[in-house]
Motif scaffolding. Sequence first.
Motif, PDB file in Angstrom:
ATOM      1  N   THR A  54      40.078  10.160 -13.320  1.00  0.00           N
ATOM      2  CA  THR A  54      40.129  10.523 -14.403  1.00  0.00           C
ATOM      3  C   THR A  54      38.674  10.775 -15.024  1.00  0.00           C
ATOM      4  O   THR A  54      37.915  10.216 -14.542  1.00  0.00           O
TER       5      THR A  54
ATOM      6  N   PHE B 282      44.235   6.156  -9.258  1.00  0.00           N
ATOM      7  CA  PHE B 282      44.036   6.974 -10.419  1.00  0.00           C
ATOM      8  C   PHE B 282      42.935   7.753 -10.274  1.00  0.00           C
ATOM      9  O   PHE B 282      41.844   7.200  -9.812  1.00  0.00           O
TER      10      PHE B 282
ATOM     11  N   ILE C 117      45.217  12.459 -16.469  1.00  0.00           N
ATOM     12  CA  ILE C 117      44.815  11.429 -15.296  1.00  0.00           C
ATOM     13  C   ILE C 117      45.670  12.016 -14.390  1.00  0.00           C
ATOM     14  O   ILE C 117      46.841  12.215 -14.327  1.00  0.00           O
TER      15      ILE C 117
END
Length: 153
Positions: free
Chosen positions: A121, A119, A82
């Motif tokens: 990911t 974030f 991440i």
Amino acid sequence: MITAPELKHFATLEIEVAAPQEIGKTLHGERRIIPILGGKVTGDGWQGKVLAGGADYQLIVSPRMSHLDARYAFETDQGERIYIHNEAMRVASAEITQKIKDGELVDPKDVYFRSVPKFETSSERFQWITERVFIGVGIRKPTLVELQIFEVC
């Protein structure tokens, strides 16, 4: 009726940092780069490690206020990676700000340290974090930054 959002704890990060690379006073303020060495992450039912190689790009804009722009990654215990881009504001008295710059431990009550992490990911399990707003509360220690991250619900 619109109600105030609630906060739900997402993770605690303990980010190990190296000594600052002092760039000096620039036209925007005093510039510093703080290399990120590693650390650990603890969430609800999961854990991981902060990966080395990121950095916190700091700009001390006044004797009281610093703008922080940290970019790094962590890896969960299941191998999911991440990326986090964490922009923050740290405000304290000029004396406390100088102590932080000098690497001294200060009382967290004397410092306003808030962040807005974002974030990225490829993990299916954590895809939802790319679709939410988070806030963070930080504490700067001499060789460590502790960050509590909360989902805004």
